[in-house]
Design a protein around this motif. Structure first.
Motif, PDB file in Angstrom:
ATOM      1  N   ILE A   1      -6.167   1.060   4.924  1.00  0.00           N
ATOM      2  CA  ILE A   1      -4.836   1.491   4.509  1.00  0.00           C
ATOM      3  C   ILE A   1      -4.288   2.564   5.446  1.00  0.00           C
ATOM      4  O   ILE A   1      -3.086   2.604   5.713  1.00  0.00           O
TER       5      ILE A   1
ATOM      6  N   GLU B   1      -8.416  -6.608  -1.921  1.00  0.00           N
ATOM      7  CA  GLU B   1      -7.239  -5.804  -1.597  1.00  0.00           C
ATOM      8  C   GLU B   1      -7.247  -5.338  -0.151  1.00  0.00           C
ATOM      9  O   GLU B   1      -6.205  -5.131   0.440  1.00  0.00           O
TER      10      GLU B   1
ATOM     11  N   SER C   1      -6.217   7.563   0.177  1.00  0.00           N
ATOM     12  CA  SER C   1      -5.641   6.222   0.202  1.00  0.00           C
ATOM     13  C   SER C   1      -4.292   6.188  -0.512  1.00  0.00           C
ATOM     14  O   SER C   1      -3.396   5.460  -0.099  1.00  0.00           O
TER      15      SER C   1
ATOM     16  N   TYR D   1      -0.838   4.893   1.093  1.00  0.00           N
ATOM     17  CA  TYR D   1       0.047   3.913   0.450  1.00  0.00           C
ATOM     18  C   TYR D   1       1.476   4.438   0.362  1.00  0.00           C
ATOM     19  O   TYR D   1       2.434   3.711   0.626  1.00  0.00           O
TER      20      TYR D   1
ATOM     21  N   ALA E   1      -0.784   2.163   7.598  1.00  0.00           N
ATOM     22  CA  ALA E   1       0.282   3.166   7.549  1.00  0.00           C
ATOM     23  C   ALA E   1       0.587   3.701   8.943  1.00  0.00           C
ATOM     24  O   ALA E   1       1.759   3.828   9.326  1.00  0.00           O
TER      25      ALA E   1
ATOM     26  N   PRO F   1      -3.669  -5.357   4.275  1.00  0.00           N
ATOM     27  CA  PRO F   1      -3.255  -4.331   5.230  1.00  0.00           C
ATOM     28  C   PRO F   1      -4.100  -4.272   6.490  1.00  0.00           C
ATOM     29  O   PRO F   1      -3.629  -3.864   7.528  1.00  0.00           O
TER      30      PRO F   1
END
Length: 134
Positions: A53, A111, A12, A16, A57, A115
């Motif tokens: 995540i 969180e 992860s 990020y 990305a 994303p």
């Protein structure tokens, strides 16, 4: 520096960093981005946090894996009339200290939302799911 959902999980953090590079307008064919993408494609984690995540990305990079990762994440979602959320594996919830014991949402659960579904980067995958809450 260590990131991720558990000790030793750097996937992860790699995602990020890849997302940060792409948000800073680094081209997706840049060596750093390409190396991060190669690393992420080798990972087979099914944890909702990691999937979210990674999907974000890859979506920023217009990578072909973005849609399948988002679909895997959506397949794990609990969908109700007015909400969409993910249940985390028990081991993550039990080991996370609770500042407010009566509050059930863990930081990783909160969180995960931006994303994964809040950005709307993969709307074609979510057509059969309710829209994110505003």
């Amino acid at each position: 520096m260590q990131g991720g959902i558990s000790s030793g999980n750097t996937v992860s953090l790699t995602a990020y960093v890849m997302a940060a590079l792409l948000e800073a307008r680094q081209p997706s064919h840049d060596q750093s981005v390409s190396m991060a993408a190669r690393c992420l494609t080798k990972d087979n984690s099914t944890h909702p946090y990691v999937l979210a995540i990674k999907a974000y990305a890859f979506a920023l990079a217009s990578h072909p894996n973005a849609t399948s990762l988002m679909q895997k994440l959506l397949d794990q979602a609990v969908v109700t009339k007015n909400a969409m959320y993910w249940n985390l594996p028990k081991e993550n919830c039990e080991n996370t200290p609770r500042i407010f014991p009566q509050h059930r949402a863990q930081p990783i659960e909160v969180e995960n939302t931006p994303p994964s579904v809040g950005q709307g980067t993969l709307t074609s995958c979510t057509s059969s799911y309710p829209p994110p809450l505003s």
